[in-house]
Design a protein around this motif. Sequence first.
Motif, PDB file in Angstrom:
ATOM      1  N   ARG A 100      43.896  51.189  35.088  1.00 28.12           N
ATOM      2  CA  ARG A 100      43.236  50.067  35.876  1.00 28.12           C
ATOM      3  C   ARG A 100      42.489  50.946  36.926  1.00 28.12           C
ATOM      4  O   ARG A 100      41.308  50.723  37.121  1.00 28.12           O
ATOM      5  CB  ARG A 100      44.163  49.107  36.767  1.00 28.12           C
ATOM      6  CG  ARG A 100      43.633  48.402  37.665  1.00 28.12           C
ATOM      7  CD  ARG A 100      42.876  47.015  37.119  1.00 28.12           C
ATOM      8  NE  ARG A 100      41.668  47.549  36.482  1.00 28.12           N
ATOM      9  CZ  ARG A 100      40.622  47.461  36.831  1.00 28.12           C
ATOM     10  NH1 ARG A 100      40.441  47.136  38.217  1.00 28.12           N
ATOM     11  NH2 ARG A 100      39.474  47.656  36.087  1.00 28.12           N
ATOM     12  N   TYR A 101      43.161  52.029  37.416  1.00 32.95           N
ATOM     13  CA  TYR A 101      42.521  52.715  38.677  1.00 32.95           C
ATOM     14  C   TYR A 101      41.312  53.707  38.046  1.00 32.95           C
ATOM     15  O   TYR A 101      40.646  54.181  38.661  1.00 32.95           O
ATOM     16  CB  TYR A 101      43.478  53.249  39.777  1.00 32.95           C
ATOM     17  CG  TYR A 101      43.912  52.008  40.782  1.00 32.95           C
ATOM     18  CD1 TYR A 101      43.235  51.486  41.726  1.00 32.95           C
ATOM     19  CD2 TYR A 101      44.984  51.197  40.203  1.00 32.95           C
ATOM     20  CE1 TYR A 101      43.617  50.475  42.303  1.00 32.95           C
ATOM     21  CE2 TYR A 101      45.413  50.122  41.003  1.00 32.95           C
ATOM     22  CZ  TYR A 101      44.837  49.783  41.916  1.00 32.95           C
ATOM     23  OH  TYR A 101      45.144  48.767  42.786  1.00 32.95           O
ATOM     24  N   ASP A 102      41.881  54.240  36.931  1.00 35.86           N
ATOM     25  CA  ASP A 102      40.895  55.419  36.237  1.00 35.86           C
ATOM     26  C   ASP A 102      39.550  54.321  36.100  1.00 35.86           C
ATOM     27  O   ASP A 102      38.571  55.111  36.079  1.00 35.86           O
ATOM     28  CB  ASP A 102      41.475  55.912  35.010  1.00 35.86           C
ATOM     29  CG  ASP A 102      40.541  56.638  34.059  1.00 35.86           C
ATOM     30  OD1 ASP A 102      40.295  57.701  34.626  1.00 35.86           O
ATOM     31  OD2 ASP A 102      39.898  56.314  33.117  1.00 35.86           O
ATOM     32  N   ALA A 103      39.605  53.275  35.742  1.00 40.02           N
ATOM     33  CA  ALA A 103      38.516  52.447  35.559  1.00 40.02           C
ATOM     34  C   ALA A 103      37.600  52.068  36.792  1.00 40.02           C
ATOM     35  O   ALA A 103      36.435  51.716  36.718  1.00 40.02           O
ATOM     36  CB  ALA A 103      38.724  51.075  34.988  1.00 40.02           C
ATOM     37  N   PRO A 161      47.985  52.145  23.786  1.00 38.90           N
ATOM     38  CA  PRO A 161      48.819  52.384  24.798  1.00 38.90           C
ATOM     39  C   PRO A 161      48.337  51.594  26.058  1.00 38.90           C
ATOM     40  O   PRO A 161      47.344  51.257  26.153  1.00 38.90           O
ATOM     41  CB  PRO A 161      48.986  53.823  24.998  1.00 38.90           C
ATOM     42  CG  PRO A 161      47.565  54.419  24.544  1.00 38.90           C
ATOM     43  CD  PRO A 161      47.264  53.405  23.540  1.00 38.90           C
ATOM     44  N   PRO A 162      49.417  51.418  27.116  1.00 36.64           N
ATOM     45  CA  PRO A 162      48.825  50.175  28.224  1.00 36.64           C
ATOM     46  C   PRO A 162      47.802  50.972  28.972  1.00 36.64           C
ATOM     47  O   PRO A 162      47.015  50.093  29.480  1.00 36.64           O
ATOM     48  CB  PRO A 162      50.319  50.208  28.899  1.00 36.64           C
ATOM     49  CG  PRO A 162      51.214  50.486  27.978  1.00 36.64           C
ATOM     50  CD  PRO A 162      50.821  51.683  26.963  1.00 36.64           C
ATOM     51  N   GLU A 163      47.513  52.071  29.087  1.00 36.76           N
ATOM     52  CA  GLU A 163      46.233  52.851  30.041  1.00 36.76           C
ATOM     53  C   GLU A 163      45.079  52.005  29.409  1.00 36.76           C
ATOM     54  O   GLU A 163      43.999  51.909  29.991  1.00 36.76           O
ATOM     55  CB  GLU A 163      46.369  54.185  30.140  1.00 36.76           C
ATOM     56  CG  GLU A 163      46.241  54.908  29.049  1.00 36.76           C
ATOM     57  CD  GLU A 163      47.531  55.008  28.302  1.00 36.76           C
ATOM     58  OE1 GLU A 163      47.509  56.274  27.562  1.00 36.76           O
ATOM     59  OE2 GLU A 163      48.576  54.617  28.428  1.00 36.76           O
ATOM     60  N   LEU A 164      45.027  51.938  28.050  1.00 39.91           N
ATOM     61  CA  LEU A 164      43.630  51.396  27.494  1.00 39.91           C
ATOM     62  C   LEU A 164      43.707  49.980  27.533  1.00 39.91           C
ATOM     63  O   LEU A 164      42.627  49.421  27.403  1.00 39.91           O
ATOM     64  CB  LEU A 164      43.734  52.082  26.189  1.00 39.91           C
ATOM     65  CG  LEU A 164      43.740  53.462  25.721  1.00 39.91           C
ATOM     66  CD1 LEU A 164      43.631  53.794  24.399  1.00 39.91           C
ATOM     67  CD2 LEU A 164      42.631  54.216  26.713  1.00 39.91           C
ATOM     68  N   VAL A 165      44.510  49.239  27.867  1.00 40.87           N
ATOM     69  CA  VAL A 165      44.810  47.827  28.080  1.00 40.87           C
ATOM     70  C   VAL A 165      44.497  47.457  29.389  1.00 40.87           C
ATOM     71  O   VAL A 165      43.864  46.599  30.184  1.00 40.87           O
ATOM     72  CB  VAL A 165      46.074  47.099  27.511  1.00 40.87           C
ATOM     73  CG1 VAL A 165      46.084  45.643  27.845  1.00 40.87           C
ATOM     74  CG2 VAL A 165      46.342  47.567  26.322  1.00 40.87           C
ATOM     75  N   GLY A 166      45.257  48.279  30.452  1.00 43.05           N
ATOM     76  CA  GLY A 166      45.181  47.957  31.867  1.00 43.05           C
ATOM     77  C   GLY A 166      43.998  48.443  32.435  1.00 43.05           C
ATOM     78  O   GLY A 166      43.446  47.929  33.655  1.00 43.05           O
ATOM     79  N   LYS A 167      42.942  49.225  31.677  1.00 41.26           N
ATOM     80  CA  LYS A 167      41.695  49.466  32.469  1.00 41.26           C
ATOM     81  C   LYS A 167      40.811  47.986  32.473  1.00 41.26           C
ATOM     82  O   LYS A 167      39.913  47.934  33.341  1.00 41.26           O
ATOM     83  CB  LYS A 167      40.826  50.277  31.456  1.00 41.26           C
ATOM     84  CG  LYS A 167      40.523  49.904  29.952  1.00 41.26           C
ATOM     85  CD  LYS A 167      39.780  51.031  29.385  1.00 41.26           C
ATOM     86  CE  LYS A 167      39.202  50.371  27.887  1.00 41.26           C
ATOM     87  NZ  LYS A 167      38.343  51.342  27.186  1.00 41.26           N
ATOM     88  N   HIS A 168      41.269  46.950  31.688  1.00 36.72           N
ATOM     89  CA  HIS A 168      40.532  45.649  31.719  1.00 36.72           C
ATOM     90  C   HIS A 168      41.190  44.904  32.910  1.00 36.72           C
ATOM     91  O   HIS A 168      42.334  44.722  32.798  1.00 36.72           O
ATOM     92  CB  HIS A 168      40.820  45.019  30.383  1.00 36.72           C
ATOM     93  CG  HIS A 168      40.014  45.586  29.453  1.00 36.72           C
ATOM     94  ND1 HIS A 168      38.782  45.650  29.142  1.00 36.72           N
ATOM     95  CD2 HIS A 168      40.883  46.269  28.162  1.00 36.72           C
ATOM     96  CE1 HIS A 168      38.428  46.462  27.923  1.00 36.72           C
ATOM     97  NE2 HIS A 168      39.808  46.776  27.340  1.00 36.72           N
ATOM     98  N   LYS A 169      40.472  44.493  34.051  1.00 36.91           N
ATOM     99  CA  LYS A 169      41.124  43.820  35.344  1.00 36.91           C
ATOM    100  C   LYS A 169      41.772  42.584  34.924  1.00 36.91           C
ATOM    101  O   LYS A 169      43.145  42.479  35.365  1.00 36.91           O
ATOM    102  CB  LYS A 169      40.035  43.536  36.335  1.00 36.91           C
ATOM    103  CG  LYS A 169      40.582  43.393  37.478  1.00 36.91           C
ATOM    104  CD  LYS A 169      39.396  43.226  38.678  1.00 36.91           C
ATOM    105  CE  LYS A 169      40.055  42.996  40.041  1.00 36.91           C
ATOM    106  NZ  LYS A 169      39.106  42.962  40.997  1.00 36.91           N
ATOM    107  N   PRO A 170      41.372  41.696  34.057  1.00 41.49           N
ATOM    108  CA  PRO A 170      42.255  40.501  33.639  1.00 41.49           C
ATOM    109  C   PRO A 170      43.620  40.742  33.059  1.00 41.49           C
ATOM    110  O   PRO A 170      44.409  40.083  33.382  1.00 41.49           O
ATOM    111  CB  PRO A 170      41.102  39.676  32.891  1.00 41.49           C
ATOM    112  CG  PRO A 170      39.955  40.294  33.074  1.00 41.49           C
ATOM    113  CD  PRO A 170      40.155  41.746  33.563  1.00 41.49           C
ATOM    114  N   ALA A 171      43.421  41.825  32.424  1.00 40.97           N
ATOM    115  CA  ALA A 171      44.747  42.210  31.710  1.00 40.97           C
ATOM    116  C   ALA A 171      45.744  42.648  32.637  1.00 40.97           C
ATOM    117  O   ALA A 171      47.000  42.195  32.819  1.00 40.97           O
ATOM    118  CB  ALA A 171      44.437  43.275  30.577  1.00 40.97           C
ATOM    119  N   PHE A 172      45.384  43.466  33.477  1.00 40.07           N
ATOM    120  CA  PHE A 172      46.143  44.221  34.452  1.00 40.07           C
ATOM    121  C   PHE A 172      46.675  43.274  35.534  1.00 40.07           C
ATOM    122  O   PHE A 172      47.910  43.127  35.766  1.00 40.07           O
ATOM    123  CB  PHE A 172      45.489  45.474  35.294  1.00 40.07           C
ATOM    124  CG  PHE A 172      46.246  45.927  36.128  1.00 40.07           C
ATOM    125  CD1 PHE A 172      47.084  46.994  36.058  1.00 40.07           C
ATOM    126  CD2 PHE A 172      46.051  45.731  37.699  1.00 40.07           C
ATOM    127  CE1 PHE A 172      47.915  47.336  37.027  1.00 40.07           C
ATOM    128  CE2 PHE A 172      46.604  46.049  38.654  1.00 40.07           C
ATOM    129  CZ  PHE A 172      47.715  47.240  38.510  1.00 40.07           C
TER     130      PHE A 172
END
Length: 371
Positions: free
Chosen positions: A132-135, A341-352
């Motif tokens: 999330r924060y990497d994005a 892996p979750p880091e590639l999902v968490g970059k999307h704010k709605p998912a996080f």
Amino acid sequence: MNIAVLGAGMVGSVMAADLSREHKVTSIDVNENNLQRVQQKNAAIKTIKADLQDHASYKTLLQPFDLVVTAVPGFMGFETLKAVIECGKNVADISFFPENALALDALAKQKNITVITDCGVAPGMSNYIIGRYDAEMPIDAFEIYVGGLPKIRKKPFEYKAPFSPVDVIEEYTRPARLMENGNIVIKPALTELEHIQFDEIGTLETFNTDGLRSLLFTMPHIKNQKEKTLRYPGHADLIIALKESGFFNDKKINIDGNEISPLQFTSKILFKEWKLDEAEEELTVMKVILKSANKTIEYSLLDRYDAATQTSSMSRTTGYTCTASANLIANNIFTEKGVFPPELVGKHKPAFEFVIDYLKARNVKWNKKEY
């Protein structure tokens, strides 16, 4: 949605119960006692007794289901996930196998399905936070500190495991991979021992373990990465003594005509010493610290055994992150195809935000501060 949960152990049973709030759930395991325990907690959950290592049966076994959650032991995880993908089923996976899940990405894309893997607490929630924060900002370094601990400290180890001792020993023996100045470096597990103060808990010791997994390859632009395990002070010295004395060797030795490996013997002994009783109080402690040039983001977690539901903290923090991930797929919040892996999902704010809110609704509360 019709969901199959493969594995009815401590975490798998908690996930089945959680998913049954909103979905039709079937718990599948070879162990009849595990299945009975699942049904005792929630009679609405269907059960199937099946050998999950019989991958040839999956096409028929999984045919009725829209989504699969895999919670099998790590040694079975990769082949189990591969078999589920070959059946064309969307998956949330929590098996934490040693192989590289991204090796199955092409197969998942070919089958046009979504797989979220390693979606526990660490790896898992830590990855969601980092993604999330990497994005949002350049991250120069991150540190992850995580441990599951008993509330009552019993000498000598002051530790209890919600899973097999052999899996914990693997964590203590496998070399740890870290990222330093943009290079992957390998250090022995249990090294770089230090002490950190935690609110409400006190001082804990922390040491290197091999927990970064996919982050080393999906986030190579973050030049400094480390994950360390937390224990009560003194635990590491005991483990190092066992390790250096050969108690974790897997090569068999002859004792009075019997062939046995020291690892097998040690695991049997530690199973009793480390066994976490079903109603035994324990806690999960965790920090994820993200550092940039001009600010630091810190997420922290202190979660305890839930007496009302008789659910361990490790099952809650690990299992509910996985069921949140399953619901990301079920609710079409995350629809990309392949293995993620979750880091590639968490970059999307709605998912996080969905995952954070999902956990909060179950009283797993992450606290954020910025400085």
